[in-house]
Design a protein around this motif. Structure first.
Motif, PDB file in Angstrom:
ATOM      1  N   THR A  18      38.698  40.491  41.576  1.00 13.29           N
ATOM      2  CA  THR A  18      38.851  41.856  41.769  1.00 13.29           C
ATOM      3  C   THR A  18      39.435  42.667  40.504  1.00 13.29           C
ATOM      4  O   THR A  18      39.534  41.917  39.313  1.00 13.29           O
ATOM      5  CB  THR A  18      40.168  42.070  42.729  1.00 13.29           C
ATOM      6  OG1 THR A  18      41.382  41.735  42.098  1.00 13.29           O
ATOM      7  CG2 THR A  18      40.010  41.366  44.067  1.00 13.29           C
ATOM      8  N   LYS A  19      39.375  43.962  40.650  1.00 12.66           N
ATOM      9  CA  LYS A  19      39.784  44.747  39.439  1.00 12.66           C
ATOM     10  C   LYS A  19      41.136  44.446  39.008  1.00 12.66           C
ATOM     11  O   LYS A  19      41.487  44.351  38.021  1.00 12.66           O
ATOM     12  CB  LYS A  19      39.580  46.308  39.711  1.00 12.66           C
ATOM     13  CG  LYS A  19      38.228  46.534  39.617  1.00 12.66           C
ATOM     14  CD  LYS A  19      37.818  47.904  39.576  1.00 12.66           C
ATOM     15  CE  LYS A  19      36.425  48.234  39.486  1.00 12.66           C
ATOM     16  NZ  LYS A  19      35.927  49.779  39.571  1.00 12.66           N
ATOM     17  N   GLY A  20      41.919  43.949  40.044  1.00 10.39           N
ATOM     18  CA  GLY A  20      43.467  43.683  39.655  1.00 10.39           C
ATOM     19  C   GLY A  20      43.375  42.324  38.789  1.00 10.39           C
ATOM     20  O   GLY A  20      44.230  42.315  37.608  1.00 10.39           O
ATOM     21  N   HIS A  21      42.602  41.457  39.221  1.00  7.60           N
ATOM     22  CA  HIS A  21      42.341  40.137  38.335  1.00  7.60           C
ATOM     23  C   HIS A  21      42.027  40.365  36.925  1.00  7.60           C
ATOM     24  O   HIS A  21      42.376  39.969  35.839  1.00  7.60           O
ATOM     25  CB  HIS A  21      41.473  39.253  38.798  1.00  7.60           C
ATOM     26  CG  HIS A  21      41.781  38.587  40.259  1.00  7.60           C
ATOM     27  ND1 HIS A  21      40.860  38.569  41.336  1.00  7.60           N
ATOM     28  CD2 HIS A  21      42.905  37.822  40.792  1.00  7.60           C
ATOM     29  CE1 HIS A  21      41.454  38.272  42.190  1.00  7.60           C
ATOM     30  NE2 HIS A  21      42.695  37.599  41.802  1.00  7.60           N
ATOM     31  N   GLU A  22      40.833  41.522  36.803  1.00 11.50           N
ATOM     32  CA  GLU A  22      40.422  41.827  35.698  1.00 11.50           C
ATOM     33  C   GLU A  22      41.447  42.542  34.721  1.00 11.50           C
ATOM     34  O   GLU A  22      41.452  42.184  33.396  1.00 11.50           O
ATOM     35  CB  GLU A  22      39.179  42.808  35.978  1.00 11.50           C
ATOM     36  CG  GLU A  22      37.915  42.042  36.195  1.00 11.50           C
ATOM     37  CD  GLU A  22      36.850  43.195  36.409  1.00 11.50           C
ATOM     38  OE1 GLU A  22      36.710  43.721  35.653  1.00 11.50           O
ATOM     39  OE2 GLU A  22      36.186  42.811  37.556  1.00 11.50           O
ATOM     40  N   ASN A  23      42.196  43.442  35.429  1.00 16.33           N
ATOM     41  CA  ASN A  23      43.422  44.034  34.592  1.00 16.33           C
ATOM     42  C   ASN A  23      44.274  42.593  33.914  1.00 16.33           C
ATOM     43  O   ASN A  23      44.947  42.810  32.888  1.00 16.33           O
ATOM     44  CB  ASN A  23      44.303  44.705  35.643  1.00 16.33           C
ATOM     45  CG  ASN A  23      45.286  45.537  35.193  1.00 16.33           C
ATOM     46  OD1 ASN A  23      46.071  45.432  35.212  1.00 16.33           O
ATOM     47  ND2 ASN A  23      44.849  46.539  34.304  1.00 16.33           N
ATOM     48  N   VAL A  24      44.822  41.711  34.955  1.00 19.33           N
ATOM     49  CA  VAL A  24      45.465  40.669  34.355  1.00 19.33           C
ATOM     50  C   VAL A  24      44.845  39.891  33.157  1.00 19.33           C
ATOM     51  O   VAL A  24      45.390  39.747  32.232  1.00 19.33           O
ATOM     52  CB  VAL A  24      45.937  39.480  35.514  1.00 19.33           C
ATOM     53  CG1 VAL A  24      46.538  38.456  35.015  1.00 19.33           C
ATOM     54  CG2 VAL A  24      46.801  40.531  36.359  1.00 19.33           C
ATOM     55  N   ILE A  25      43.229  39.646  33.080  1.00 17.80           N
ATOM     56  CA  ILE A  25      42.792  39.296  32.212  1.00 17.80           C
ATOM     57  C   ILE A  25      42.639  39.870  30.897  1.00 17.80           C
ATOM     58  O   ILE A  25      43.083  39.385  29.679  1.00 17.80           O
ATOM     59  CB  ILE A  25      41.414  38.743  32.484  1.00 17.80           C
ATOM     60  CG1 ILE A  25      41.365  37.898  33.549  1.00 17.80           C
ATOM     61  CG2 ILE A  25      40.497  38.242  31.358  1.00 17.80           C
ATOM     62  CD1 ILE A  25      40.012  37.313  34.369  1.00 17.80           C
ATOM     63  N   GLU A  26      42.264  41.222  30.945  1.00 16.54           N
ATOM     64  CA  GLU A  26      42.621  42.401  29.740  1.00 16.54           C
ATOM     65  C   GLU A  26      44.057  42.196  29.283  1.00 16.54           C
ATOM     66  O   GLU A  26      44.263  42.119  28.095  1.00 16.54           O
ATOM     67  CB  GLU A  26      42.235  43.579  30.295  1.00 16.54           C
ATOM     68  CG  GLU A  26      40.657  43.686  30.335  1.00 16.54           C
ATOM     69  CD  GLU A  26      40.236  44.867  31.422  1.00 16.54           C
ATOM     70  OE1 GLU A  26      41.101  45.524  31.778  1.00 16.54           O
ATOM     71  OE2 GLU A  26      39.198  44.816  31.978  1.00 16.54           O
TER      72      GLU A  26
END
Ligand code: PNS
Length: 163
Positions: A18-26
């Motif tokens: 999800t975009k939440g996961h992507e945010n954590v990766i960034e």
């Protein structure tokens, strides 16, 4: 193993990312040189899946294509064993709300008991993703809801094929 690390492992089911996961990766990329996104073949949660583990890996790779500092790996077995294999003793997990804490705390403690060199650190995703989970995305999409704000276009495209 030395506990200073230039890399970090971000494990999960990612069904789908999800975009939440992507945010954590960034955010992790701001702190570490390399992020291993580790997709578990089986999760501790008993969840009905949407994508196969291999498809989840492909979707994460698509989301981060061109970002060489993100490496996606599929794993089976214990996360701490993967951490040893990758010479990466730091695990990162997103904490969205207090409700996440108990499960995350248990996992962090267990992993540390299994291998004392392993440390878990928690990152809060952007507040706008604090309600977001793969489970909810799957449910809303399965019932015909619009999830385009919550997942990347490539994930959305693949979801519409799988549902
Ligand atoms: O996204 P999820 O489902 O919350 O991720 C859970 C995951 C995959 C991180 C957890 O189930 C896990 O680490 N599984 C690997 C097996 C393992 O090491 N289990 C012991 C955890 S203390």
């Amino acid at each position: 193993m030395n506990t200073t690390s230039k890399s970090v492992i971000y494990p999960g089911s990612f069904d789908p990312i999800t975009k939440g996961h992507e945010n954590v990766i960034e955010r992790s990329l701001d702190l570490f040189e390399k992020v291993f996104v580790a997709v578990a073949k089986a999760s501790s949660h008993d969840k009905k899946g949407l994508f196969s583990p291999e498809e989840r890996v492909d979707l994460i790779r698509e989301c981060f294509s061109g970002q060489e500092r993100v490496q996606v790996v599929l794993f089976d077995g214990l996360l701490v064993d993967l951490a040893m294999e990758l010479h990466t003793p730091v695990i990162i997990r997103g904490l969205r709300a207090v409700s996440d804490f108990e499960y995350e705390f248990q996992m962090a403690q267990m992993n540390h008991q299994l291998r004392t060199e392993i440390e878990t650190i928690f990152l809060a995703p952007d507040q706008k993703y604090s309600f977001l989970s793969s489970t909810l995305v799957r449910e809303v999409a399965a019932l015909g809801g619009d999830v385009s704000d919550f997942v990347s276009p490539s994930v959305l495209k693949k979801m519409s094929k799988n549902l």
